[in-house]
Design a protein around this motif. Structure first.
Motif, PDB file in Angstrom:
ATOM      1  N   LYS B  67       0.821  -1.211   0.000  1.00  0.00           N
ATOM      2  CA  LYS B  67       0.000   0.000   0.000  1.00  0.00           C
ATOM      3  C   LYS B  67       0.859   1.267   0.000  1.00  0.00           C
ATOM      4  CE  LYS B  67      -4.108  -2.045   2.009  1.00  0.00           C
ATOM      5  NZ  LYS B  67      -3.763  -3.449   1.680  1.00  0.00           N
ATOM      6  N   VAL B  68       2.051   1.168   0.590  1.00  0.00           N
ATOM      7  CA  VAL B  68       2.940   2.337   0.630  1.00  0.00           C
ATOM      8  C   VAL B  68       3.358   2.749  -0.782  1.00  0.00           C
ATOM      9  CG1 VAL B  68       5.306   3.040   1.209  1.00  0.00           C
ATOM     10  CG2 VAL B  68       3.822   2.094   2.977  1.00  0.00           C
ATOM     11  N   ALA B  69       3.603   1.758  -1.648  1.00  0.00           N
ATOM     12  CA  ALA B  69       4.113   2.078  -2.993  1.00  0.00           C
ATOM     13  C   ALA B  69       3.186   3.019  -3.757  1.00  0.00           C
ATOM     14  CB  ALA B  69       4.381   0.796  -3.768  1.00  0.00           C
ATOM     15  N   PRO B  70       1.911   2.669  -3.946  1.00  0.00           N
ATOM     16  CA  PRO B  70       1.061   3.601  -4.700  1.00  0.00           C
ATOM     17  C   PRO B  70       0.847   4.931  -3.970  1.00  0.00           C
ATOM     18  CG  PRO B  70      -0.265   1.811  -3.790  1.00  0.00           C
ATOM     19  CD  PRO B  70       1.182   1.430  -3.579  1.00  0.00           C
ATOM     20  N   LEU B  71       0.720   4.874  -2.635  1.00  0.00           N
ATOM     21  CA  LEU B  71       0.517   6.119  -1.884  1.00  0.00           C
ATOM     22  C   LEU B  71       1.703   7.056  -2.064  1.00  0.00           C
ATOM     23  CD1 LEU B  71      -1.018   5.031   1.560  1.00  0.00           C
ATOM     24  CD2 LEU B  71      -1.979   6.669  -0.063  1.00  0.00           C
ATOM     25  N   THR B  72       2.912   6.515  -1.954  1.00  0.00           N
ATOM     26  CA  THR B  72       4.102   7.347  -2.072  1.00  0.00           C
ATOM     27  C   THR B  72       4.238   7.929  -3.474  1.00  0.00           C
ATOM     28  OG1 THR B  72       5.184   5.984  -0.424  1.00  0.00           O
ATOM     29  CG2 THR B  72       6.594   7.394  -1.747  1.00  0.00           C
ATOM     30  N   VAL B 192       7.200 -10.242  -8.089  1.00  0.00           N
ATOM     31  CA  VAL B 192       7.149 -10.061  -6.640  1.00  0.00           C
ATOM     32  C   VAL B 192       8.542 -10.267  -6.059  1.00  0.00           C
ATOM     33  CG1 VAL B 192       4.731 -10.646  -6.336  1.00  0.00           C
ATOM     34  CG2 VAL B 192       6.455 -12.462  -6.352  1.00  0.00           C
ATOM     35  N   LEU B 193       8.759  -9.730  -4.866  1.00  0.00           N
ATOM     36  CA  LEU B 193      10.079  -9.838  -4.243  1.00  0.00           C
ATOM     37  C   LEU B 193      10.310 -11.246  -3.706  1.00  0.00           C
ATOM     38  CD1 LEU B 193      10.433  -6.458  -2.342  1.00  0.00           C
ATOM     39  CD2 LEU B 193      11.188  -7.084  -4.629  1.00  0.00           C
ATOM     40  N   SER B 194       9.233 -11.854  -3.233  1.00  0.00           N
ATOM     41  CA  SER B 194       9.344 -13.222  -2.725  1.00  0.00           C
ATOM     42  C   SER B 194       8.018 -13.899  -3.015  1.00  0.00           C
ATOM     43  CB  SER B 194       9.613 -13.209  -1.207  1.00  0.00           C
ATOM     44  OG  SER B 194       9.155 -14.429  -0.652  1.00  0.00           O
ATOM     45  N   ASP B 195       8.081 -15.184  -3.370  1.00  0.00           N
ATOM     46  CA  ASP B 195       6.863 -15.864  -3.787  1.00  0.00           C
ATOM     47  C   ASP B 195       5.838 -15.979  -2.668  1.00  0.00           C
ATOM     48  OD1 ASP B 195       7.619 -16.115  -6.358  1.00  0.00           O
ATOM     49  OD2 ASP B 195       8.554 -18.082  -6.106  1.00  0.00           O
ATOM     50  N   ASN B 200       5.621  -6.330  -4.465  1.00  0.00           N
ATOM     51  CA  ASN B 200       6.307  -6.405  -5.749  1.00  0.00           C
ATOM     52  C   ASN B 200       7.274  -5.242  -5.926  1.00  0.00           C
ATOM     53  OD1 ASN B 200       4.876  -4.114  -6.855  1.00  0.00           O
ATOM     54  ND2 ASN B 200       3.078  -5.441  -6.862  1.00  0.00           N
ATOM     55  N   ILE B 201       7.900  -5.189  -7.078  1.00  0.00           N
ATOM     56  CA  ILE B 201       8.985  -4.216  -7.258  1.00  0.00           C
ATOM     57  C   ILE B 201       8.497  -2.775  -7.380  1.00  0.00           C
ATOM     58  CG2 ILE B 201      10.547  -5.897  -8.326  1.00  0.00           C
ATOM     59  CD1 ILE B 201       9.833  -4.529 -11.034  1.00  0.00           C
ATOM     60  N   VAL B 263      -0.903   1.893 -12.830  1.00  0.00           N
ATOM     61  CA  VAL B 263      -0.582   0.730 -13.666  1.00  0.00           C
ATOM     62  C   VAL B 263       0.190  -0.305 -12.830  1.00  0.00           C
ATOM     63  CG1 VAL B 263       1.578   1.642 -14.634  1.00  0.00           C
ATOM     64  CG2 VAL B 263       0.234  -0.004 -15.932  1.00  0.00           C
ATOM     65  N   SER B 264       0.984   0.146 -11.859  1.00  0.00           N
ATOM     66  CA  SER B 264       1.690  -0.800 -11.001  1.00  0.00           C
ATOM     67  C   SER B 264       0.706  -1.582 -10.139  1.00  0.00           C
ATOM     68  CB  SER B 264       2.664  -0.066 -10.075  1.00  0.00           C
ATOM     69  OG  SER B 264       3.591   0.658 -10.835  1.00  0.00           O
ATOM     70  N   GLU B 265      -0.353  -0.906  -9.743  1.00  0.00           N
ATOM     71  CA  GLU B 265      -1.351  -1.574  -8.909  1.00  0.00           C
ATOM     72  C   GLU B 265      -2.077  -2.662  -9.698  1.00  0.00           C
ATOM     73  OE1 GLU B 265      -1.404  -0.960  -5.837  1.00  0.00           O
ATOM     74  OE2 GLU B 265      -3.307  -1.715  -5.065  1.00  0.00           O
ATOM     75  N   VAL B 266      -2.502  -2.332 -10.940  1.00  0.00           N
ATOM     76  CA  VAL B 266      -3.255  -3.339 -11.702  1.00  0.00           C
ATOM     77  C   VAL B 266      -2.346  -4.460 -12.207  1.00  0.00           C
ATOM     78  CG1 VAL B 266      -5.106  -1.771 -12.362  1.00  0.00           C
ATOM     79  CG2 VAL B 266      -3.151  -2.058 -13.887  1.00  0.00           C
ATOM     80  N   THR B 267      -1.099  -4.124 -12.530  1.00  0.00           N
ATOM     81  CA  THR B 267      -0.206  -5.194 -13.000  1.00  0.00           C
ATOM     82  C   THR B 267       0.509  -5.853 -11.819  1.00  0.00           C
ATOM     83  OG1 THR B 267       1.617  -3.649 -13.278  1.00  0.00           O
ATOM     84  CG2 THR B 267       0.262  -4.076 -15.201  1.00  0.00           C
ATOM     85  N   GLY B 268       0.286  -5.344 -10.623  1.00  0.00           N
ATOM     86  CA  GLY B 268       0.944  -5.913  -9.448  1.00  0.00           C
ATOM     87  C   GLY B 268      -0.025  -6.705  -8.614  1.00  0.00           C
ATOM     88  N   SER B 269      -0.456  -6.116  -7.499  1.00  0.00           N
ATOM     89  CA  SER B 269      -1.226  -6.901  -6.538  1.00  0.00           C
ATOM     90  C   SER B 269      -2.614  -7.289  -7.045  1.00  0.00           C
ATOM     91  CB  SER B 269      -1.333  -6.136  -5.215  1.00  0.00           C
ATOM     92  OG  SER B 269      -1.686  -4.804  -5.464  1.00  0.00           O
ATOM     93  N   ILE B 270      -3.178  -6.561  -8.029  1.00  0.00           N
ATOM     94  CA  ILE B 270      -4.526  -6.908  -8.493  1.00  0.00           C
ATOM     95  C   ILE B 270      -4.468  -7.900  -9.661  1.00  0.00           C
ATOM     96  CG2 ILE B 270      -6.690  -6.019  -9.421  1.00  0.00           C
ATOM     97  CD1 ILE B 270      -6.128  -3.396  -7.977  1.00  0.00           C
ATOM     98  N   GLY B 271      -3.680  -7.566 -10.684  1.00  0.00           N
ATOM     99  CA  GLY B 271      -3.500  -8.510 -11.784  1.00  0.00           C
ATOM    100  C   GLY B 271      -4.563  -8.444 -12.856  1.00  0.00           C
ATOM    101  N   GLN B 272      -5.507  -7.556 -12.740  1.00  0.00           N
ATOM    102  CA  GLN B 272      -6.564  -7.393 -13.742  1.00  0.00           C
ATOM    103  C   GLN B 272      -7.207  -6.032 -13.525  1.00  0.00           C
ATOM    104  OE1 GLN B 272      -9.701  -9.671 -10.864  1.00  0.00           O
ATOM    105  NE2 GLN B 272     -10.000  -9.955 -13.036  1.00  0.00           N
ATOM    106  N   LEU B 273      -8.150  -5.677 -14.404  1.00  0.00           N
ATOM    107  CA  LEU B 273      -8.918  -4.458 -14.184  1.00  0.00           C
ATOM    108  C   LEU B 273     -10.237  -4.824 -13.518  1.00  0.00           C
ATOM    109  CD1 LEU B 273      -8.468  -2.490 -17.550  1.00  0.00           C
ATOM    110  CD2 LEU B 273      -7.436  -1.992 -15.340  1.00  0.00           C
ATOM    111  N   ASN B 274     -10.606  -4.062 -12.501  1.00  0.00           N
ATOM    112  CA  ASN B 274     -11.942  -4.218 -11.917  1.00  0.00           C
ATOM    113  C   ASN B 274     -12.381  -2.836 -11.430  1.00  0.00           C
ATOM    114  OD1 ASN B 274     -11.053  -3.653  -9.237  1.00  0.00           O
ATOM    115  ND2 ASN B 274     -10.361  -5.777  -9.017  1.00  0.00           N
TER     116      ASN B 274
END
Lengths: 510, 367
Positions: B67-72, B192-195, B200-201, B263-274
């Protein structure tokens, strides 16, 4: 009977004592001068009378009664009117609305009536005012008129004027003095704060002189020489005499050629066929009452406003369409009228304010700031121009007017300008700083810089200008060597009578 | 009798500008405790659940990072705008457009393989956010439209573009008519940094952006010009800084950064558009900027605190059966108390004992 009597007033601020055991008596109908350098405690004393500041010790008697003024509204109820040096006007409101704000509800109920009263009073005292104009479109001189008229609309028994004449023509000063005498004849007391000792001597019945928060003397100004007055104000260690040799000048650096300009602002002054030049190694002074086109002309020289290319020339290069930073590269230095909020960013440090216009030289390289050099630059200004500040990290707004002006002028001078344009260089500045600033301008001239000074301080223009002219309603008078222009003729020029012959051959320089 | 008044400080207090956020947090905690008590909860347990329990394991810390990544990213872009006093409220819309634009490319490249896919997707995401910011810049510089109004309106338009996309052309044909896109391919997903965790990055994008913007603001003439423009427009004009160009720059930069966050959020923790790709990160980032004192390091810490309020809200919902909207409440209180405490930067509270001297005797008698 005394209109007002202050006994033993002391006011301490953290780190300084603004007033120490100050006594002051003003009789009914008396015009009393309060003299002192910036920081001597005059403003604090006035604010105490006006109820803005509460004294730590001491008493105030008003018409024989001990009172404690609770605030400006209370002061106005008592019959105290004040015109501050820094105006308290809302820029987005009209003249009439500003005045209505300070009046009791009953008096401001009918705006039409109020507007008529404003017109009547202002015309009666020769200070023409249009009640429908917005304050932000007024010049400083006109804003002051609003402040004065605002007081006159109320039934004042004591009128406090803080440096009221600095924005008026000699003729207007005379009119104001007539007004003040009229008021004093009607029984109104006047407290007159000024740096201009000649005026104090001409106008005031008594004077109280403050130095470092304490009363340093009382006198009858008309029986005291200007030198004695000045000595009481500044102490024994400041040189007072200023006698500058006039210079001839070399080739023209700044040329304005047939410049006409109409601003988008309907209240701004339209410039009409202005032509003049400033030579390298001379000081050209432009006199004039505020609001007659000075601002517009200066903005066109600084590049904050632009005109046709072939109207402004720096050393024969047409620059009329260039932006400010390009003109600075060509050698322009500029000291604007507004120190805070244009010449300097109030909340930024002196260090950053040095970078504000110094960013083009060696202070930056490829867009990267060289912090070490910026610091050295700021430190250099502080030392070289004797600026009293807590250090280069002090916020610009924490400096007194005189010190900030020294800093701004120093910042421009240290960039080795080929043309320095100064607007009201010593307005509201104490005597010590004003002498230093004038001295620096002369020095810069002698080094071959072209200097243009726009001012409303006639004495100053006579003292430092090599050639002089006046601006009125967007038109420029003829330009002549200062020696050849009598103060009467300059006054005529300022009033727009450019064909007035210089038929008095008396010495013009005072 | 003591007389307490506010007195203007001669110079702004540096110390207070750092203490103010701390006071705000303490006041928020106290108010939160009272609120929980009123809701019939043990305040200490509830505050523990909200603020501490999310961070008692590594998983919690990695989720915080998510959550810090997109907020920052949003906040650091907004900081640029706010420094120039360009009141861009539109990070939310720029975030959504970034997600939508990047997501669209990711869906178009569903069958593409190669390491160039992800950078391309990220680039288009940032570009979409940038163009959304450009609309505001155009309206402001060309027509003088107030950016607060235009950005808020553009936020709604962005959200409706997203809803149109996931309900219409971008809907997963095999998705049982849910308003969602298909899951992006592995080549369009952030590593992701660890499975074991979702972090993620994108956290590195955020830290990199912080470093770059910090250098920009403290070391470059451009950053200085932005600060001057914000502090004092007349001085900026006097010095010859180009106002319009600076406004364009801050809005484009913020748009690109918020778009990258999206775009990092959708291609990262979400993985799709919703329809729910942003839980209000663009708005929360506004609080982050002020809480972080418009300073890059402050913004990193403030992002962590705001991220924690999201996690706390979820914990409160799970463990205490309280609504998740507590998150918004805590965020609001934080901003409210911060603005209140900020008064003490320019003013101080002084206690004036009633003057005993002759001068004010009549005053105290009347008072």
């Amino acid at each position: 009977m005394n209109q007002i009597e202050l006994n033993n007033i002391t006011k301490r601020y953290p780190g300084c004592v603004a007033n120490q055991s100050v006594d002051l008596k003003v009789a009914v109908g008396e015009i009393h001068a309060l003299l002192g350098e910036n920081g001597a405690g005059k403003s604090t004393l006035m604010k105490i009378i006006y109820g803005v500041v509460k004294p730590d010790e001491g008493a105030m008697r008003w018409q024989g009664q001990t009172v404690s003024v609770k605030g400006p509204a209370h002061a106005r109820d008592l019959g105290i009117g004040m015109v501050f040096q820094h105006f308290s006007l809302f820029e987005t409101l009209t003249v009439a609305e500003n005045i209505a704000l300070s009046l009791p509800k009953a008096e401001s109920a009918s705006m039409d009536l109020l507007k008529q009263r404003i017109i009547d009073v202002s015309e009666h005292y020769g200070m023409k005012l249009d009640p429908n104009r917005y304050v932000h479109t007024l010049s400083i001189g006109e804003q002051q008129r609003v402040e004065i008229v605002r007081c006159l609309l109320q039934d004042v028994k004591l009128l406090i004027l803080d440096e009221p004449t600095s924005v008026l023509t000699p003729q207007e000063v005379e009119t104001l003095f007539k007004t003040l005498h009229l008021l004093s004849d009607e029984g109104c007391s006047i407290l007159f704060i000024s740096h201009k000792l000649d005026e104090v001597r001409a106008l005031c019945d008594h004077a109280t002189i403050l130095k470092s928060g304490q009363v340093s003397g009382h006198c009858v100004p008309s029986e005291t020489t200007t030198e004695e007055l000045a000595r009481l104000m500044v102490g024994d260690d400041t040189p007072l005499t200023e006698d500058y040799k006039k210079a001839e000048g070399d080739e023209a650096f700044l040329s304005i050629v047939d410049l006409s300009h109409q601003s988008d602002d309907p209240f701004a002054c339209t410039l009409k066929n202005v032509s003049f030049e400033v030579k390298a190694g001379e000081i050209l002074g432009i006199a004039g009452v505020a609001g007659n086109g000075q601002e517009e002309l200066l903005n066109l020289i600084s590049g904050e406003d632009t005109s046709a290319k072939e109207t402004v020339f720096f050393a024969k290069k047409a620059v009329g369409n260039l932006t400010p930073e390009k003109r600075r590269i060509l050698g322009l230095g500029f000291v604007p009228e507004e120190r805070l909020g244009r010449g300097a960013v109030p909340d930024m440090s002196l260090q950053d304010n040095g970078l504000l216009t110094g960013y083009q030289g060696e202070l930056t390289k490829n867009g990267i700031i060289n912090t070490g050099k910026v610091k050295a630059f700021a430190q250099n200004i502080l030392e070289r121009f004797n600026v009293k500040a807590a250090g280069i990290h002090a916020q610009a707004k924490s400096l007194s007017g005189g010190n900030l002006q020294k800093y701004i002028i120093g910042r421009e001078i240290l960039q080795d300008p080929k043309l320095l344009v100064c607007s009201h260089p010593t307005w509201g500045v104490d005597i010590g700083a004003a002498i230093l600033i004038r001295h620096e301008l002369i020095k810069l001239r002698d080094e071959g810089c072209a200097v243009l000074v726009v001012s409303e301080d006639i004495d100053e223009l006579y003292s430092i200008s090599d050639r002089i002219c006046a601006i009125c309603d967007g038109e420029l008078s003829p330009v002549a060597p200062t020696h050849d222009v009598s103060i009467n003729q300059l006054g005529m020029w300022m009033a727009g009578d450019f064909h007035a012959l210089n038929n008095e051959n008396e010495g013009a320089v005072k | 009798m003591l007389n307490i008044t506010l007195e203007k400080r001669p110079s702004d207090s540096k110390l207070m500008s750092y203490l103010s956020p701390i006071f705000a947090v303490i006041l928020t905690l106290i108010s939160g405790g009272l609120l929980f008590t009123a809701l019939g909860q043990d305040p200490f347990h509830a505050l523990y659940t909200f603020f501490i329990s999310p961070l008692t394991d590594i998983y919690g810390w990695t989720e915080l990072g998510v959550k810090v990544a997109p907020l920052t990213l949003c906040a650091i872009g907004l900081m640029l705008c706010f420094k120039a006093r360009v009141w861009n409220i539109g990070a939310e819309g720029q975030f959504i457009l970034g997600g939508l634009g990047g997501g669209y490319i990711a869906l178009e490249l569903m069958d593409a393989e190669g390491f160039w896919v992800l950078p391309l997707v990220l680039f288009f995401g940032a570009l979409s956010g940038l163009l959304w910011g450009a609309l505001t810049a155009l309206l402001k510089t060309r027509f003088g439209a107030n950016e607060i109004l235009t950005t808020i309106m553009l936020n709604y338009i962005a959200l409706n573009w997203l809803l149109y996309g996931v309900h219409g052309p971008l809907k997963d044909p095999d998705g049982f008519n849910f308003p969602e896109s298909a899951l992006f391919s592995d080549f369009a997903t952030l590593p992701v940094l660890s499975d074991d965790y979702r972090l993620n990055i994108s956290i590195f994008f955020a830290l990199f952006a912080v470093a770059v913007i910090w250098a920009l603001m403290s070391k470059t003439l451009l950053g200085f010009q932005i600060s001057v423009l914000g502090e004092d427009k007349a001085a900026a004009r006097f010095a010859g800084f180009k106002e319009e160009r600076l406004i364009w720059f801050v809005l484009l930069a913020c748009g690109a950064l918020a778009g990258l966050a999206g775009v990092s959020e959708v291609t990262g923790s979400i993985g799709q558009l919703n329809p729910y790709i942003s839980p209000g990160y663009g708005y929360a980032a506004i609080i982050v900027v002020f809480l972080g004192r418009m300073h890059p390091i402050g913004i990193v810490f403030a992002s962590m605190l705001l991220a924690l309020t999201y996690m706390g809200g979820e914990m409160a919902q799970m463990d205490l059966a309280l609504p998740k909207s507590l998150t918004g409440l805590f965020q609001g209180m934080l901003l409210f108390y911060l603005l209140a405490c900020d008064l003490l930067i320019s003013y101080r509270i002084v206690r004036k004992p009633t003057a005993r001297s002759t001068g004010s005797s009549s005053n105290s008698a009347q008072a």
